[in-house]
Design an enzyme around this catalytic site. Sequence first.
Site, PDB file in Angstrom:
ATOM      1  CB  CYS A  97      -1.078  -0.001   1.531  1.00  0.00           C
ATOM      2  SG  CYS A  97      -1.853  -1.364   0.709  1.00  0.00           S
ATOM      3  CG  HIS A 156      -3.303   3.501   2.060  1.00  0.00           C
ATOM      4  ND1 HIS A 156      -3.842   2.978   1.132  1.00  0.00           N
ATOM      5  CD2 HIS A 156      -3.498   1.840   3.408  1.00  0.00           C
ATOM      6  CE1 HIS A 156      -3.628   1.811   0.851  1.00  0.00           C
ATOM      7  NE2 HIS A 156      -3.668   1.100   2.448  1.00  0.00           N
ATOM      8  CG  ASN A 201      -6.335  -1.185   1.233  1.00  0.00           C
ATOM      9  OD1 ASN A 201      -6.022  -0.242   0.454  1.00  0.00           O
ATOM     10  ND2 ASN A 201      -6.136  -1.486   2.607  1.00  0.00           N
TER      11      ASN A 201
HETATM   12  N1  ACO Z   1     -18.031  -8.863   9.348  1.00  0.00           N
HETATM   13  C1  ACO Z   1     -18.598  -9.084  10.664  1.00  0.00           C
HETATM   14  N2  ACO Z   1     -17.604  -9.680  11.315  1.00  0.00           N
HETATM   15  C2  ACO Z   1     -16.236  -9.718  11.318  1.00  0.00           C
HETATM   16  C3  ACO Z   1     -15.828  -9.070  10.234  1.00  0.00           C
HETATM   17  C4  ACO Z   1     -17.248  -8.967   8.959  1.00  0.00           C
HETATM   18  N3  ACO Z   1     -16.515  -8.560   7.667  1.00  0.00           N
HETATM   19  N4  ACO Z   1     -14.863  -9.341  10.225  1.00  0.00           N
HETATM   20  C5  ACO Z   1     -14.297  -9.535  11.594  1.00  0.00           C
HETATM   21  N5  ACO Z   1     -15.560 -10.434  12.131  1.00  0.00           N
HETATM   22  C6  ACO Z   1     -15.556 -10.194  13.622  1.00  0.00           C
HETATM   23  C7  ACO Z   1     -14.337 -11.453  13.694  1.00  0.00           C
HETATM   24  O1  ACO Z   1     -14.330 -12.235  13.779  1.00  0.00           O
HETATM   25  C8  ACO Z   1     -14.338 -11.029  15.615  1.00  0.00           C
HETATM   26  O2  ACO Z   1     -15.464 -12.095  16.041  1.00  0.00           O
HETATM   27  P1  ACO Z   1     -15.453 -12.186  18.070  1.00  0.00           P
HETATM   28  O3  ACO Z   1     -15.023 -10.726  18.665  1.00  0.00           O
HETATM   29  O4  ACO Z   1     -16.061 -12.799  17.587  1.00  0.00           O
HETATM   30  O5  ACO Z   1     -13.861 -12.966  17.436  1.00  0.00           O
HETATM   31  C9  ACO Z   1     -14.709  -9.358  15.196  1.00  0.00           C
HETATM   32  O6  ACO Z   1     -15.601  -9.227  14.275  1.00  0.00           O
HETATM   33  C10 ACO Z   1     -14.041  -8.455  15.080  1.00  0.00           C
HETATM   34  O7  ACO Z   1     -12.657  -8.649  14.731  1.00  0.00           O
HETATM   35  P2  ACO Z   1     -11.168  -7.518  14.212  1.00  0.00           P
HETATM   36  O8  ACO Z   1     -10.541  -8.414  13.658  1.00  0.00           O
HETATM   37  O9  ACO Z   1     -10.648  -7.689  15.825  1.00  0.00           O
HETATM   38  O10 ACO Z   1     -12.016  -6.393  14.412  1.00  0.00           O
HETATM   39  P3  ACO Z   1     -11.094  -5.061  14.283  1.00  0.00           P
HETATM   40  O11 ACO Z   1     -12.376  -3.968  14.614  1.00  0.00           O
HETATM   41  O12 ACO Z   1      -9.503  -4.733  14.148  1.00  0.00           O
HETATM   42  O13 ACO Z   1     -11.603  -4.705  12.971  1.00  0.00           O
HETATM   43  C11 ACO Z   1     -10.231  -4.789  10.512  1.00  0.00           C
HETATM   44  C12 ACO Z   1     -10.938  -5.403  11.679  1.00  0.00           C
HETATM   45  C13 ACO Z   1     -11.258  -3.769   9.854  1.00  0.00           C
HETATM   46  C14 ACO Z   1      -9.100  -5.633   9.606  1.00  0.00           C
HETATM   47  C15 ACO Z   1      -8.826  -3.389  11.169  1.00  0.00           C
HETATM   48  O14 ACO Z   1      -8.085  -4.680  11.862  1.00  0.00           O
HETATM   49  C16 ACO Z   1      -8.605  -3.277   9.704  1.00  0.00           C
HETATM   50  O15 ACO Z   1      -9.131  -1.867   9.527  1.00  0.00           O
HETATM   51  N6  ACO Z   1      -6.718  -2.994   9.853  1.00  0.00           N
HETATM   52  C17 ACO Z   1      -5.922  -3.185   9.358  1.00  0.00           C
HETATM   53  C18 ACO Z   1      -6.067  -2.729   8.164  1.00  0.00           C
HETATM   54  C19 ACO Z   1      -5.132  -2.345   7.302  1.00  0.00           C
HETATM   55  O16 ACO Z   1      -4.857  -0.882   7.176  1.00  0.00           O
HETATM   56  N7  ACO Z   1      -4.454  -2.521   5.843  1.00  0.00           N
HETATM   57  C20 ACO Z   1      -3.419  -2.072   5.644  1.00  0.00           C
HETATM   58  C21 ACO Z   1      -2.749  -2.165   4.623  1.00  0.00           C
HETATM   59  S1  ACO Z   1      -2.915  -3.695   3.455  1.00  0.00           S
HETATM   60  C22 ACO Z   1      -1.738  -3.968   1.929  1.00  0.00           C
HETATM   61  O17 ACO Z   1      -1.300  -2.690   3.163  1.00  0.00           O
HETATM   62  C23 ACO Z   1      -2.600  -4.751   1.218  1.00  0.00           C
END
Ligand code: ACO
Length: 331
Positions: free
Chosen positions: A118, A258, A288
Site C-alpha cells: 500500500c 492511504h 482499500n
Molecule cells: N463481518 C462481521 N464480523 C467480522 C468481520 C466481518 N466482515 N470480520 C471480522 N469479524 C469479527 C471477528 O471475527 C471478530 O469476532 P470475535 O470478536 O467474535 O472474534 C470481531 O469481528 C472483531 O474482529 P477484529 O479483527 O478484532 O476487528 P477490528 O475492529 O480490528 O477490525 C479490521 C478489523 C477492519 C480489519 C481492522 O483491524 C483494520 O482495519 N486493520 C488494518 C487493515 C489495514 O490497514 N490494512 C492496510 C494495509 S493493506 C495492504 O498492505 C494490502
Amino acid sequence: MHSPVQPGSMIAGLGTAVPDRILTNFDLEKMVETSDQWIRERSGIERRHILGADENNSDLAAAAAKRALDEAGLKPEDVECIVLATITQEHPFPATACLVQAKLGATHAAAFDLSAACSGFLYALQLGDSLIRSAAYRNVLVIGSEALSRVTDWQNRSTCVLFGDGAGAAVLVPSDGKRGILSTYAKSDGRLAELLWIPAGGTARPASRETVDQRLHFIQMEGREVFKHAVRTMTDAVKKAVKLARLEFTDIDWLIPHQANIRIIEAIAERVHIPRERIVVNLQEYGNTSSASIPLAMDEARRDGRIQPGHKCLLVAFGGGFTWASSVVVL
Ligand code: ACO
C-alpha cells in the site's frame, strides 16, 4: 514560516481509472457472514469497484496513465521511464509495467515494477523524484495499480470486505518552481512480513495442490496488529515529511492518507491535530485499493475543486512488508 525546500520534480499530470463493476456491502452480505453496518462501523467502506472477467491490472494502469499523460501534454512515445507500483502483477514475470508500456505504445521507455504494497505509490514517487533530480530521465510515469480482487479470499470475511481494484498515475517532470515534490520519506520493517502477506505462489512456497487447498494464494492479514503499526508508523511518517519540507502542520492544506480504514485515518489526524475538514477520504467508494488509493483520493479532490493550485498536500501510506512512506507535494 520557513521557506520550502527547492523541489526537483513536480506532478505535471494526474489520471485514475476504476472498473465499472461495483460490489456493495449489501452484495457482500450475500457472500459471507457479515453486515453493511459492521463493515461501515469498523472500516468506513460502503462499496468497492471490482474488475470484470475480461479486464486486468494493466488495463486500469494504462487507462490511468493515458489520462495523466494527456494532462501533462505528453505523448506515450515521449515517456522515458515507467515505474509501476503493484502487488498484483499479472505474471511472476515479466513486469506488469512492460504490459502497460505495450498497451500505451510508450516505445522509448524503460519499464519496471516496484513492490511496496500500500506504500507503493509513495515509494515510486520518491524514486521518480530522485530519477528526475539526478537527470537520469526528463520524465517518469509513476503508477499505482492493483487487481486486489484476484488475490482476495472471497470466503474470508476478515479480509474480503476491505479491498477494491483501481489505478492512479502521475507524470513527473522537472519542477517549474511553483509546483513540486517538497519532501519524500520511506521506511520498512521486514521482521513483520508475515502479519500481512500472500504466503504462497513465490519461490518460498511454489503453487501446489496443498497451497491451493489451504487457500495460501490469497491475502492474509492480522488486522489488529496491522492497525496498531499503521497508526504508529504513519503518525511518525507525517511528522518526518513535514519536517523534511521545512514546514509546520499548520502550513498543510490537505492530508491525503492511504485509504484503508477511517478509524486509522482519524487516529493519525487526532495525533497531529489535523481537522477532519482538511482530510481527503474516499474509501467509502473504493475500499482499500493499496498502491492506487492515494492518487485516487488526490485526483478526486483536485477535480472537485478542494485542492487548488499551490495547495500543500501531505501524503502518507502504510502496507505489507511492513512498509510506510510519506511526502509533501504542491500540485
Ligand atoms: N463481518 C462481521 N464480523 C467480522 C468481520 C466481518 N466482515 N470480520 C471480522 N469479524 C469479527 C471477528 O471475527 C471478530 O469476532 P470475535 O470478536 O467474535 O472474534 C470481531 O469481528 C472483531 O474482529 P477484529 O479483527 O478484532 O476487528 P477490528 O475492529 O480490528 O477490525 C479490521 C478489523 C477492519 C480489519 C481492522 O483491524 C483494520 O482495519 N486493520 C488494518 C487493515 C489495514 O490497514 N490494512 C492496510 C494495509 S493493506 C495492504 O498492505 C494490502
